[in-house]
Structure formats: structure tokens, C-alpha cells
Design an enzyme around this catalytic site. Sequence first.
Site, short mmCIF file in Angstrom:
data_model
loop_
_atom_site.label_atom_id
_atom_site.label_comp_id
_atom_site.label_asym_id
_atom_site.label_seq_id
_atom_site.Cartn_x
_atom_site.Cartn_y
_atom_site.Cartn_z
N ASP A 1 37.35 29.88 43.68
CA ASP A 1 35.96 30.31 43.55
C ASP A 1 35.14 29.46 44.50
O ASP A 1 35.05 28.24 44.33
CB ASP A 1 35.48 30.13 42.12
CG ASP A 1 36.39 30.85 41.13
OD1 ASP A 1 36.82 31.97 41.44
OD2 ASP A 1 36.66 30.29 40.06
N ASP B 1 33.95 39.92 31.55
CA ASP B 1 33.54 38.54 31.35
C ASP B 1 33.00 38.40 29.94
O ASP B 1 32.17 39.22 29.51
CB ASP B 1 32.46 38.15 32.36
CG ASP B 1 33.00 38.07 33.78
OD1 ASP B 1 34.23 38.14 33.96
OD2 ASP B 1 32.18 37.93 34.71
#
Length: 242
Positions: A131, A8
Site C-alpha cells: 500500500d 471493507d
Amino acid sequence: MIILPAIDILNGNPVRMYQGDYAKAESVGDGADVKTLAKHFAEKGADYIHLVDLNGAKDGGRINGELICEVANAVDVPVEVGGGIRTMEDIDYYLSHGVNRVILGTKAISDPNFLRSAVNKYGDRIVVGLDCKDGYVCTTGWTQTSNLYYTEFARVLERLGVKTIIFTDISRDGTLSGPNLEMLDHLKKAVNLDIVASGGVRDLGNIESLKNLGLYGAVTGKSLYAGTLDLEEALKTAKDAE
């Protein structure tokens, strides 16, 4: 089953978050930069490298796009990227600069016609991220919750021609508490898609459980940085008896 180590990226640096909270982002990699980490994962045999532009996810746009393409061209394994990809120009840019697959999230939810056009143009190089919080799909860097239930949305994606989805239970992300096997099992039974599990993976037992569900892949992030999972062992477990 394939294993996808995750990096990330926030402000150009590798980080991990806790349950999608930007305020709780912490540096990972013992000072290594994004490209060094990606090369390390590639050398260990990673099937794919999963990159997320956290700045892009929250604010839109290819904020870390140049770095991501540098990484994609620096390793000899395929790379997928998500975060902030909301125009066809974004997709074209990444797929023409070394990235193998792009992950759509917010735009896939808000504009099904755009998603259909992207799938028609690029086929299985388009992946969609589911998500979820409490089963409902989130957008805009996980900061907003939609009224779309995850299995219903997955069926819509299947009808639109999507081949691969990445499912994340946000409550498990960065917690090392194990993936949400129950939700993944429901998802597996609801659609005939390649499903990648993300969020909560801690150890080899989790990899074994995901493999037993018949999933396509597993994203591993914090477990690799925390040392609770060894990438080479995970790869071996994922491939055993296939």
C-alpha cells in the site's frame, strides 16, 4: 485475470473509504450487511472475495475476525482477508476457519523473519499488500509511511518466497480515477510475482488495461457500489481471449 470484489469492514459494517481516510468512510451496499454482499458477489461469479478488517488494520488484531470467518463459510468462492494480521495465531485462526488466503501488511514490513516463517508454513496462502503513497510503502492502516520504495520491497518479498502481492496506490483508492498503470508496469517488470491491482478501478476500460499489463488480478470496490462497473461484465472482460 481474476476479479476480486472488495468488502471493507468497519465496526462490523461494509464501508468504502477515500484515499485511506477513516474519517471519510461511507456505508455501501444499500443497507445490505457484509454476509449478504459477499453472497451477492459469489452468485455473480466472483473469482475471489477480498475482505479487509479496517478496525484491525488500524489498531491490530482480529477485531472483525468472527464475522469474516462466518462470511468465508457462507460463500462457495475463495475468500482472502487483510487487516490487523500480525501474529502467527492470527494467521492460523483465519486459515483454519474457512479463509483461503491472508494478506500481511504492517507485520510483513516490520518483521521479515516473521514473514519468512509464515511463508515457510503456509506457502502461497500468504499474500503481502503493498500500500503506497508516492511510491513508498505504508503501514498501520495506511496511517504511517515507511522508507521502503515499492519495487525494492517487492524484490525483497520475492526473495523471501512470497508468490502474490496486492499493490494499492493510496492516492487512487476510492477515487474512481483509474489505477496507476505506470507504477504497475514498473512493478511487473521488477519482479516475477502474481500482482493484484487495487485502487482506482472505475470501468471496463480499466479492467482491459490491467489485463493488457499481464496482471494476475484486480480488486474492485467502489466501482461496483457506485455502478460504474458491472461485476459480470468485468469477469467476462478479464477472461476474454485468455
